[in-house]
Motif scaffolding. Structure first.
Motif: not given
Length: 316
Positions: A136-141
């Motif tokens: 939350d939310d390095a994965s999305g970036i």
């Protein structure tokens, strides 16, 4: 007629295989792993709004945009979109935004986004007090940056693509609210907001869910473009959580844009959510990689201008 259909099927199969090979060459595990590991490192200090850590994260994202070759938003001199929360708060906030201009439908925009802020330093759990925000939310970036690299290499987007890392999501969604006021929502064809794709979804491997699936045909278009692949998109299985209006897609969705969030998080059982244990070691990088590739493949007709999702009824 049957022979023609077989020829068409064969052509589609070859095209799909070529596309998959191109995705695998541009977006690989080493690249994705480096992005997520850097963004969720202790060096970023949990990326709290207004902190030195979030400034470091913004600088890292800017560097990646520059390496990819993205252009700043028209009218700006760099990738940072600077603003204040309100007229009484003079502390700087900044989204990080890059673009790939469209070839023929330049006015029509497709947005890929995530939020790069998190919670910063929390009450210590043992020796650990950094809320790394890996899922939350390095994965999305990570997904947003990888998709920027992919579409820049592909170089066939008829529509203008905007890649944005939102700030201040965790304290009220101020980054996406400001961003939405800088453009005409009628010009935004679709928004792919990506949040928490770091672990396997309740649907198993090679699966993600889309918030607000029933509100437009966005999800159906994506699933159509994944025909023949092992990946599938599903409606949000947690309607009681009201996730559709809990992320950075909400502001543009309320204005009628088919703006949806893609996620794999099992939010009803996620014990690491908003804790110091949401860190790199808890992630499934293969899950992140497969989800990024699925988004890259499924968005292609929207990017190329041959599919246009239906609008979402405006929120009154």
């Amino acid at each position: 007629m049957k022979k023609l259909s077989l020829y068409l099927l064969f052509a589609l199969l070859i095209t799909g295989q070529a596309s998959a090979q191109k995705i695998n060459k541009i977006i690989n595990k080493k690249y994705v792993d480096n992005l997520i590991k850097t963004l969720s490192s202790d060096d970023m200090q949990g990326r709290a709004t207004y902190s030195l850590g979030i400034d470091k994260a913004a600088s890292f994202i800017e560097g990646e945009f520059k390496k990819i070759g993205l252009q700043p938003l028209p009218g700006t001199t760099g990738y940072r979109q600077n603003f204040h929360k309100d007229s009484t708060d003079k502390r700087p906030l900044f989204n990080v935004v890059g673009t790939i201009p469209g070839k023929s439908k330049t006015k029509e925009m497709v947005i890929f986004s995530g939020h790069y802020d998190h919670l910063g330093i929390l009450k210590a759990d043992g020796q650990d007090s950094i809320a790394n925000g890996a899922d939350d939310d390095a994965s999305g970036i990570t997904a947003m940056i990888a998709l920027a690299k992919y579409y820049k290499k592909l170089n066939n987007n008829e529509r203008t693509l905007i890649f944005v890392a939102f700030t201040a999501e965790e304290i009220g969604g101020f980054g996406s609210q400001y961003f939405s006021k800088q453009l005409n929502p009628d010009d935004v064809v679709a928004m792919f907001n990506i949040e928490m794709i770091g672990k396997e979804s309740k649907f198993g491997k090679n699966a993600a869910f889309i918030t607000g699936y029933e509100r437009s045909d966005f999800g159906k278009i994506l699933q159509k473009n994944l025909s023949g692949s092992p990946f599938s998109f599903h409606p949000d299985p947690y309607p009681q959580q009201r996730l559709f209006y809990r992320s950075d897609n909400a502001t543009l969705a309320a204005l009628g844009v088919p703006a949806h969030t893609i996620s794999t998080d099992q939010i009803d059982t996620d014990q690491l959510y908003h804790s110091v244990k949401d860190e790199y070691s808890s992630l499934d990088v293969d899950n992140i990689l497969s989800t990024i590739k699925a988004i890259a493949q499924s968005a292609i007709t929207i990017v190329q201008g041959t599919d246009t999702p239906t609008r979402i009824p405006k929120r009154k």
